[in-house]
Scaffold this motif. Structure first.
Motif, PDB file in Angstrom:
ATOM      1  N   TYR A 145      39.082  36.315  38.684  1.00  0.00           N
ATOM      2  CA  TYR A 145      38.501  37.284  38.081  1.00  0.00           C
ATOM      3  C   TYR A 145      37.579  36.898  36.877  1.00  0.00           C
ATOM      4  CZ  TYR A 145      41.185  40.624  40.977  1.00  0.00           C
ATOM      5  OH  TYR A 145      41.700  41.428  42.064  1.00  0.00           O
TER       6      TYR A 145
ATOM      7  N   GLU B 197      32.299  36.209  37.941  1.00  0.00           N
ATOM      8  CA  GLU B 197      31.796  37.384  38.466  1.00  0.00           C
ATOM      9  C   GLU B 197      31.608  37.409  40.105  1.00  0.00           C
ATOM     10  OE1 GLU B 197      31.380  40.041  36.434  1.00  0.00           O
ATOM     11  OE2 GLU B 197      31.171  39.304  34.236  1.00  0.00           O
TER      12      GLU B 197
ATOM     13  N   TYR C 181      30.556  44.808  45.637  1.00  0.00           N
ATOM     14  CA  TYR C 181      30.582  43.441  45.820  1.00  0.00           C
ATOM     15  C   TYR C 181      29.988  43.148  47.095  1.00  0.00           C
ATOM     16  CZ  TYR C 181      33.988  44.181  41.922  1.00  0.00           C
ATOM     17  OH  TYR C 181      34.287  44.315  40.624  1.00  0.00           O
TER      18      TYR C 181
ATOM     19  N   THR D  27      40.341  38.567  44.944  1.00  0.00           N
ATOM     20  CA  THR D  27      39.515  39.352  43.948  1.00  0.00           C
ATOM     21  C   THR D  27      38.655  40.736  44.843  1.00  0.00           C
ATOM     22  OG1 THR D  27      37.635  37.819  44.252  1.00  0.00           O
ATOM     23  CG2 THR D  27      39.214  37.562  42.307  1.00  0.00           C
TER      24      THR D  27
END
Ligand SMILES: *[C@@H]1O[C@H](CO)[C@@H](O)[C@H](O)[C@H]1NC(C)=O
Ligand SMILES: *[C@@H]1O[C@H](CO)[C@@H](O)[C@H](O)[C@H]1NC(C)=O
Ligand SMILES: *[C@@H]1O[C@H](CO)[C@@H](O)[C@H](O)[C@H]1NC(C)=O
Ligand SMILES: *[C@@H]1O[C@H](CO)[C@@H](O)[C@H](O)[C@H]1NC(C)=O
Ligand SMILES: *[C@@H]1O[C@H](CO)[C@@H](O)[C@H](O)[C@H]1NC(C)=O
Ligand SMILES: *[C@@H]1O[C@H](CO)[C@@H](O)[C@H](O)[C@H]1NC(C)=O
Ligand SMILES: *[C@@H]1O[C@H](CO)[C@@H](O)[C@H](O)[C@H]1NC(C)=O
Ligand SMILES: *[C@@H]1O[C@H](CO)[C@@H](O)[C@H](O)[C@H]1NC(C)=O
Ligand SMILES: *[C@@H]1O[C@H](CO)[C@@H](O)[C@H](O)[C@H]1NC(C)=O
Ligand SMILES: *[C@@H]1O[C@H](CO)[C@@H](O)[C@H](O)[C@H]1NC(C)=O
Ligand SMILES: *[C@@H]1O[C@H](CO)[C@@H](O)[C@H](O)[C@H]1NC(C)=O
Ligand SMILES: *[C@@H]1O[C@H](CO)[C@@H](O)[C@H](O)[C@H]1NC(C)=O
Length: 492
Positions: free
Chosen positions: A304, A307, A464, A364
């Motif tokens: 985490y 990025e 993402y 993540t």
């Protein structure tokens, strides 16, 4: 910078080592395990208690840990009562290796050379808690470990085969061998590094390899996560303790870190617990320091604190969601071959093999193990970097990489069907521990209703999904953010 690899989902790199443990690797997966009912106070199991009589150093070695089933959050690993798994996707890290290149050159070799220089080992180590060093013969060559680095020792093969057998038994109703679908032909995917291919074929020996096509997926460049190894921050007490016993060797914190890595590597090379793991060599607190040091490194390089991590995990997550739920989330925007559907629609189990980074990227992308939110998504623990201080160990953290990326560490997505109400649910399992998605756990045993899961993944993609942009691949003709890995749309 992380690798401009195209197929990060399978293609990341870095290796570590591991120890193939002798200790209880895993129980039978098919048995429904007795687990305490989950209460609101049941969070990630506290593994950070140095006074625990079950404390096992091999479970605190982060990326060098031999495989063990994770304790997770105490949810029952078996499917919810009355429900069965209909399809599942696994991403599995390669098995034990004898040493990782970076670790060997920067950590282990310097220690072994220093040790080799000691002329009177008996006098230097007698009466210390490392007395075994008087007669220790290194299992990794101090002068030339070329034939050992990144190589899977026999224990790595037997551990992979054991995992293959467990998964085959657990999903026996899903294998093409049992259903006879498609004339028993099915695909498994592997990154092309030797350690991945050896792991895949060993796994298949345990799983049953009839009808399988092993699809090799080319790799990108090596990631640089290892160069961040931040050892030495906490290990001073161990060095001081050993030097107080006998100052002749002048133990440094680098030496401590090297010996703790050797606990893992020597264990997997010998397939027998190394004396470096013994309680006389290091205290449980020393191991917690080693573990946290690694967790910090991985937090900033693969977790985490980086990025880019969820971007790198998203392609596999979206493609696997499509495979197990029949959704259409992973359409490559610029793939060279975006329209080819997976050609074996009868296949229900999807297994791929890759490197150490991948389990971290996947969690993540899925939004689990996020220290900031807790497992119910309602904690406010502040910015995630603040949850990983470098001055003290955060024992409450969810981010414990021994439980995420040990050797053979894996992330699975399961599509579970409950006939009582004709409803499908998705479970995320990491090393056989169900890990609830903080904002989607209304189903039985903390699972996520399948329709909600697909929505959730869409939201994650919106955040993402720009893999190409995040990885600086814009303009690269053959980059794909839709992961054609499962359809052979592979750029290597
Ligand atoms: C978070 O949710 C759980 C389960 O609903 C509840 O038991 C707990 O008290 C909540 N925690 C906070 C900090 O609100
Ligand atoms: C080992 O001893 C040699 C010769 O005295 C010395 O040059 C070298 O630096 C020593 N190596 C280590 C790692 O201590
Ligand atoms: C180790 O301890 C024993 C007993 O106290 C002592 O006789 C011996 O000289 C010590 N050996 C060394 C190398 O210090
Ligand atoms: C180290 O070992 C490898 C393979 O075992 C060999 O090819 C290489 O020549 C050796 N290097 C040196 C410097 O001895
Ligand atoms: C390693 O040890 C385990 C547990 O004792 C055993 O099952 C396995 O066969 C061994 N592997 C090899 C390659 O000897
Ligand atoms: C021990 O090693 C450290 C680091 O190499 C060095 O700075 C220190 O001078 C050494 N101490 C002794 C007593 O040799
Ligand atoms: C955490 O720290 C890293 C390194 O300084 C930084 O790149 C990253 O943006 C930070 N993450 C967050 C979520 O603030
Ligand atoms: C896809 O490719 C086209 C043409 O090469 C380009 O204009 C567009 O920006 C690309 N889209 C993405 C998301 O990279
Ligand atoms: C696209 O997929 C089809 C079917 O698998 C294959 O025949 C074709 O060669 C692929 N095209 C490209 C450009 O890879
Ligand atoms: C982790 O949780 C924090 C707090 O909710 C959130 O701001 C952040 O986006 C989450 N990180 C990821 C990658 O999901
Ligand atoms: C559907 O059935 C399963 C299995 O009996 C149960 O656990 C789950 O709570 C049910 N879901 C709903 C929405 O009632
Ligand atoms: C992918 O693109 C790179 C750079 O544009 C090129 O060197 C490479 O050959 C391409 N690979 C494939 C499989 O097309």
């Amino acid at each position: 910078m992380l690798p401009p690899a195209i197929l990060i989902a399978l293609a990341t790199s870095i290796t570590i080592t591991s120890a193939s443990p002798v200790p209880p690797p895993h129980r039978e997966w098919v048995q429904r395990r007795q687990v305490a009912a989950r209460s609101s106070s049941t969070l990630f199991r506290n593994t950070q208690d140095a006074t625990n009589s079950d404390f096992n150093p091999l479970h605190h070695l982060a990326g060098i840990a031999p495989y063990f089933d994770s304790p997770g959050v105490e949810l029952n690993p078996s499917p919810p009562d009355g429900c069965t798994v209909q399809s599942a996707a696994y991403l599995i890290r390669h098995s034990n290796i004898e040493a990782n290149d970076y670790d060997y050159e920067n950590v282990i070799q310097p220690f072994l050379l220093k040790l080799g220089n000691v002329t009177d080992k008996a006098a230097t180590f007698a009466n210390t808690s490392l007395a075994f060093l008087s007669t220790y013969t290194p299992l990794l060559s101090p002068t030339n470990a070329t034939s050992q680095i990144e190589m899977v020792p026999p224990s790595g093969q037997s551990d992979a085969a054991a995992l293959g057998k467990l998964i085959a038994n657990y999903h026996s109703h899903l294998t093409v061998a049992s259903t006879g679908a498609g004339n028993g032909s099915w695909d498994v995917w592997t990154a092309t590094a030797e350690r991945d291919e050896v792991t895949a074929s060993s796994f298949l020996e345990g799983f049953g390899s009839a009808g399988v096509t092993l699809v090799s997926v080319g790799e990108g460049e090596e990631a640089a996560a290892n160069s961040l190894t931040p050892h030495g921050i906490y290990a001073q007490p161990a060095a001081d303790r050993l030097n107080a016993q006998n100052a002749a060797f002048n133990f440094t914190t680098d030496d401590i870190y090297a010996m703790q890595e050797l606990c893992g590597y020597d264990t997997v090379i010998a397939n027998s617990t190394s004396p470096f793991c013994s309680s006389s060599a290091f205290t449980n607190d020393d191991w917690l320091v080693f573990e946290y040091t690694n967790d910090l490194m991985y937090h900033y390089s693969l977790g985490y604190g980086a990025e880019v991590s969820p971007f790198l995990g998203m392609p596999w997550v979206a493609a696997s969601t499509d495979l197990i739920l029949g959704t259409n989330l992973s359409i490559p925007t610029n793939s060279t071959n975006s329209t080819t559907p997976f050609q074996k629609p009868y296949q229900k189990l999807f297994i791929s093999f890759s490197h150490r980074e991948e389990p971290a990227f996947l969690v993540t992308a899925l939004g689990v193990y996020n220290n900031s939110v807790g497992i119910y998504g309602n904690e406010t623990n502040g910015p995630v970097n603040k949850t990983m201080p470098d001055t003290t160990i955060n024992t409450d953290r969810a981010w414990k990489t021994s439980e995420i990326l040990p050797f053979l560490g894996h992330v699975a997505l399961e599509n579970v069907y409950c006939p009582a109400n004709s409803t499908n649910y998705v479970r995320v399992l990491v090393n056989h521990a169900p890990i609830p998605i903080p904002t989607c756990q209304s189903g039985p045993d903390g699972s996520c209703p399948a329709s909600d899961f697909a929505e959730y993944i869409k939201e994650r993609q919106a955040l993402y999904g720009d893999f190409i942009g995040a990885c600086g691949l814009t303009g690269q003709a053959n980059a794909t953010d839709g992961l054609g890995i499962f359809v052979g749309d592979v750029l290597s």
